[in-house]
Scaffold this active site. Structure first.
Site, PDB file in Angstrom:
ATOM      1  N   CYS A 261      -5.589  -3.881   2.883  1.00  0.00           N
ATOM      2  CA  CYS A 261      -6.764  -3.197   3.468  1.00  0.00           C
ATOM      3  C   CYS A 261      -7.959  -3.983   2.958  1.00  0.00           C
ATOM      4  O   CYS A 261      -8.556  -3.639   1.954  1.00  0.00           O
ATOM      5  CB  CYS A 261      -6.827  -1.751   2.995  1.00  0.00           C
ATOM      6  SG  CYS A 261      -5.439  -0.768   3.577  1.00  0.00           S
ATOM      7  N   ALA A 262      -8.305  -5.048   3.656  1.00  0.00           N
ATOM      8  CA  ALA A 262      -9.000  -6.139   2.972  1.00  0.00           C
ATOM      9  C   ALA A 262     -10.525  -6.178   3.089  1.00  0.00           C
ATOM     10  O   ALA A 262     -11.179  -6.772   2.236  1.00  0.00           O
ATOM     11  CB  ALA A 262      -8.427  -7.459   3.461  1.00  0.00           C
ATOM     12  N   GLU A 291      -6.768  -6.116   8.058  1.00  0.00           N
ATOM     13  CA  GLU A 291      -7.887  -5.165   8.158  1.00  0.00           C
ATOM     14  C   GLU A 291      -7.867  -4.526   9.536  1.00  0.00           C
ATOM     15  O   GLU A 291      -7.682  -5.189  10.544  1.00  0.00           O
ATOM     16  CB  GLU A 291      -9.219  -5.893   7.903  1.00  0.00           C
ATOM     17  CG  GLU A 291     -10.467  -5.129   8.292  1.00  0.00           C
ATOM     18  CD  GLU A 291     -10.642  -3.775   7.589  1.00  0.00           C
ATOM     19  OE1 GLU A 291     -10.361  -3.660   6.394  1.00  0.00           O
ATOM     20  OE2 GLU A 291     -11.060  -2.816   8.290  1.00  0.00           O
ATOM     21  N   ASP A 317      -3.456  -2.373  11.999  1.00  0.00           N
ATOM     22  CA  ASP A 317      -3.171  -1.248  11.109  1.00  0.00           C
ATOM     23  C   ASP A 317      -2.073  -1.723  10.152  1.00  0.00           C
ATOM     24  O   ASP A 317      -0.967  -2.064  10.601  1.00  0.00           O
ATOM     25  CB  ASP A 317      -2.688  -0.077  11.978  1.00  0.00           C
ATOM     26  CG  ASP A 317      -2.172   1.092  11.169  1.00  0.00           C
ATOM     27  OD1 ASP A 317      -2.100   0.994   9.929  1.00  0.00           O
ATOM     28  OD2 ASP A 317      -1.826   2.118  11.791  1.00  0.00           O
ATOM     29  N   ASP A 336      -5.578  -1.666  -1.457  1.00  0.00           N
ATOM     30  CA  ASP A 336      -6.863  -1.026  -1.790  1.00  0.00           C
ATOM     31  C   ASP A 336      -7.189  -0.083  -0.636  1.00  0.00           C
ATOM     32  O   ASP A 336      -7.990  -0.390   0.237  1.00  0.00           O
ATOM     33  CB  ASP A 336      -7.922  -2.136  -1.922  1.00  0.00           C
ATOM     34  CG  ASP A 336      -9.245  -1.635  -2.461  1.00  0.00           C
ATOM     35  OD1 ASP A 336      -9.287  -0.525  -3.012  1.00  0.00           O
ATOM     36  OD2 ASP A 336     -10.238  -2.370  -2.327  1.00  0.00           O
ATOM     37  N   CYS A 389     -11.192   3.627  -4.873  1.00  0.00           N
ATOM     38  CA  CYS A 389     -12.454   3.868  -5.596  1.00  0.00           C
ATOM     39  C   CYS A 389     -12.720   5.377  -5.559  1.00  0.00           C
ATOM     40  O   CYS A 389     -13.841   5.806  -5.345  1.00  0.00           O
ATOM     41  CB  CYS A 389     -13.602   3.054  -5.018  1.00  0.00           C
ATOM     42  SG  CYS A 389     -13.850   3.263  -3.259  1.00  0.00           S
TER      43      CYS A 389
HETATM   44  C1  LIG Z   1     -11.589   0.393   0.255  1.00  0.00           C
HETATM   45  S1  LIG Z   1     -11.885  -0.610   1.618  1.00  0.00           S
HETATM   46  C2  LIG Z   1     -11.245  -2.150   1.055  1.00  0.00           C
HETATM   47  C3  LIG Z   1     -12.202  -2.950   0.221  1.00  0.00           C
HETATM   48  C4  LIG Z   1     -11.723  -4.372   0.038  1.00  0.00           C
HETATM   49  N1  LIG Z   1     -10.394  -4.426  -0.552  1.00  0.00           N
HETATM   50  C5  LIG Z   1     -12.664  -5.197  -0.792  1.00  0.00           C
HETATM   51  O1  LIG Z   1     -12.481  -5.324  -1.991  1.00  0.00           O
HETATM   52  O2  LIG Z   1     -13.635  -5.719  -0.231  1.00  0.00           O
HETATM   53  C6  LIG Z   1     -10.628  -0.110   2.714  1.00  0.00           C
HETATM   54  C7  LIG Z   1     -10.563  -0.935   3.980  1.00  0.00           C
HETATM   55  O3  LIG Z   1      -9.372  -0.571   4.660  1.00  0.00           O
HETATM   56  C8  LIG Z   1      -9.613  -0.593   6.043  1.00  0.00           C
HETATM   57  N2  LIG Z   1      -8.553   0.222   6.663  1.00  0.00           N
HETATM   58  C9  LIG Z   1      -8.535   1.550   6.910  1.00  0.00           C
HETATM   59  N3  LIG Z   1      -7.361   1.909   7.443  1.00  0.00           N
HETATM   60  C10 LIG Z   1      -6.617   0.781   7.526  1.00  0.00           C
HETATM   61  C11 LIG Z   1      -5.314   0.510   8.015  1.00  0.00           C
HETATM   62  N4  LIG Z   1      -4.544   1.481   8.506  1.00  0.00           N
HETATM   63  N5  LIG Z   1      -4.876  -0.758   7.971  1.00  0.00           N
HETATM   64  C12 LIG Z   1      -5.649  -1.748   7.482  1.00  0.00           C
HETATM   65  N6  LIG Z   1      -6.902  -1.547   7.016  1.00  0.00           N
HETATM   66  C13 LIG Z   1      -7.362  -0.295   7.034  1.00  0.00           C
HETATM   67  C14 LIG Z   1     -11.009  -0.053   6.166  1.00  0.00           C
HETATM   68  O4  LIG Z   1     -11.587  -0.425   7.399  1.00  0.00           O
HETATM   69  C15 LIG Z   1     -11.685  -0.717   4.969  1.00  0.00           C
HETATM   70  O5  LIG Z   1     -12.243  -1.940   5.344  1.00  0.00           O
END
Ligand SMILES: C[S@@+](CC[C@H](N)C(=O)[O-])C[C@H]1O[C@@H](n2cnc3c(N)ncnc32)[C@H](O)[C@@H]1O
Length: 456
Positions: A261-262, A291, A317, A336, A389
């Site tokens: 989840c980048a 992402e 996803d 994450d 977080c």
């Molecule tokens: C907590 S943030 C990640 C922060 C990132 N790891 C960083 O350090 O910059 C969570 C991310 O997961 C994405 N996200 C949400 N659901 C997701 C999914 N099912 N698959 C992949 N990404 C997802 C969100 O859009 C968001 O960008």
């Protein structure tokens, strides 16, 4: 009411702030999304004022909202949420900014006219003038309300009290302040010591982070273009807790790593930098970053371009393996997950307005699905670092407990299993993993748990 877009540039900071706050009140998106969309509607020299008004209103919202409701005979209807936003901004200026009181009142009244709501000018004028005269008495009368006492939504205070009675004061204080500016040094390019000297040569005072060996806190915030070699990726803005992910997972060149989840790619960049620094090699890590949101994936691209390192980017996803996985398992996974962000309220103060208790349940089921699916992509013997977080045990230790209970091939490992140099005394060890709480002058709130897939 539908959010109306500000039609052209060069509106006043107040007008655009009203638009942004209205959209947040109407749940039309987060503060960061709204600011990204609207900040170019004001002249660049007014962007700091726009941010101050929007961040300020969100940060003080529980208090300002209680004051406004106390002073109004009837709450505004949804169609007049723009007036309510104007009122909150006016109250914020009276309570927290150096704007002369008469200017704050007059400009707010004028804003009602610009909204074509002249009928409200008398009311807004009367409410602001009463607050001006009776501020201390009004606040005293409201002080017993938890939302006012703690300046946090009532439901959140209740949860913090229940889960973290001993840390409550620290959580509240840190969540209500401006975060310090923390940067991550790209150790594949420069050491922290050398960068610190370079900063000092430019008159920027800094202090070592205590948790992450790559972290430096700046005494005062600066614009990123003032940081030495920022455009060449020698440093990045990143909270110290967030920097721990790469130090815990300690990826090495030759390993196949997933960042599931980048976006916006802070940790993606750090994983790549970490491996490059250890190996001192030209090669980069074999890193796949997944992402969900296309517009957020672009942010990863921009981040990686700046630091000059590469990853295989997938917009999908993470829980839908058919959509992105080639069937070859990973040595290490950073997960994450999307979460309530209750450890980073000071960076996303609109949480005080928009986050609802029911969302925690929705998020825990999204997290469960992602971790269950992504687990299949991990090699036997490989490691998955689960991170949030959040300060909510449902998203953290309880989520991990449920996962371990249903996966015979998963065992929890100490956070320094892959990096013996890492100081293990991170935050509070909980039933599974470690919970870090936000601190006023230091790190954000975070949660980490390292899990290994056992070899059958
Ligand atoms: C907590 S943030 C990640 C922060 C990132 N790891 C960083 O350090 O910059 C969570 C991310 O997961 C994405 N996200 C949400 N659901 C997701 C999914 N099912 N698959 C992949 N990404 C997802 C969100 O859009 C968001 O960008």
């Amino acid at each position: 009411m539908k959010p109306t877009d500000v039609p052209s540039i060069q509106h006043s900071a107040r007008q655009v702030a009203i638009q942004v706050v209205t959209n947040i009140l109407l749940q039309q998106g987060s503060l960061s999304t709204q600011l990204a969309r609207h900040q170019h509607d004001v002249a660049s020299e007014h962007i700091p004022l726009l941010k101050e008004l929007c961040f300020g209103v969100c940060r003080q919202y529980p208090l300002l909202n209680s004051i406004a409701l106390h002073l109004l005979n009837h709450p505004f209807e949804e169609k007049d949420m723009d007036l309510y936003a104007a009122l909150l901004i006016g109250l914020y200026q009276l309570g927290y900014m150096n704007t002369p009181d008469h200017a704050a009142v007059n400009e707010t009244v004028e804003a009602c006219r610009l909204l074509n709501k002249d009928w409200a000018t008398k009311l807004i004028n009367a409410v602001l003038r009463r607050y001006q005269r009776e501020a201390d008495d009004i606040i005293e009368a409201l002080e017993a309300m938890p939302s006012v006492e703690y300046n946090q939504p009532k439901w959140l205070v209740k949860r913090f009290k229940k889960h973290w009675p001993e840390q409550l004061e620290q959580i509240i204080e840190a969540s209500n302040t401006h975060p310090p500016m923390c940067i991550r040094i790209n150790e594949s390019q420069v050491s922290r010591e050398t960068y610190k000297i370079q900063l000092a040569e430019q008159g920027i005072e800094s202090q070592d982070g205590v948790l992450s060996p790559s972290a430096l806190y700046l005494r005062s915030a600066v614009r990123v273009n003032e940081l030495p070699d920022f455009d060449d990726g020698f440093s990045s803005v990143q909270d110290e807790s967030a920097q721990l992910a790469a130090h815990i997972l300690a990826p090495e060149i030759g390993e196949r790593v997933l960042d599931a989840c980048a976006a916006p790619g802070g940790k993606t960049g750090h994983l790549l930098e970490f491996a490059a620094a250890k190996e001192n090699a030209e090669q980069t890590l074999d890193l796949t970053a997944v992402e969900l949101e296309p517009w957020r994936l672009e942010k990863i691209e921009a981040n990686l371009e700046r630091i000059g390192l590469m990853a295989n980017l997938q917009c999908a996803d993470a829980g839908d393996l058919d959509a992105w996985w080639d069937g070859i398992q990973f040595d290490k996974i950073l997960l994450d997950v999307p979460c309530s962000a209750t450890g980073v309220i000071r960076r996303n103060p609109d949480i005080k307005i928009n986050r609802k208790p029911a969302e925690i349940d929705e998020l825990t089921s999204i997290q469960k699905n992602i971790v269950d699916q992504v687990w299949k992509t991990l090699k036997p013997g490989g490691y998955l670092l689960y991170a949030t977080c959040s300060l909510m045990p449902e998203e953290n230790e309880q989520q991990v407990a449920a996962f371990l209970a249903t996966h015979d091939d998963a065992i929890e490992k100490p956070l320094n299993s892959l990096n013996s140099e890492l100081d293990i005394s991170l935050g509070l060890p909980v039933s599974h993993g470690h919970q870090l709480f936000p601190t006023v002058k230091g790190n954000d709130g975070f949660y980490y748990c390292l899990i290994q897939k056992v070899i059958a």
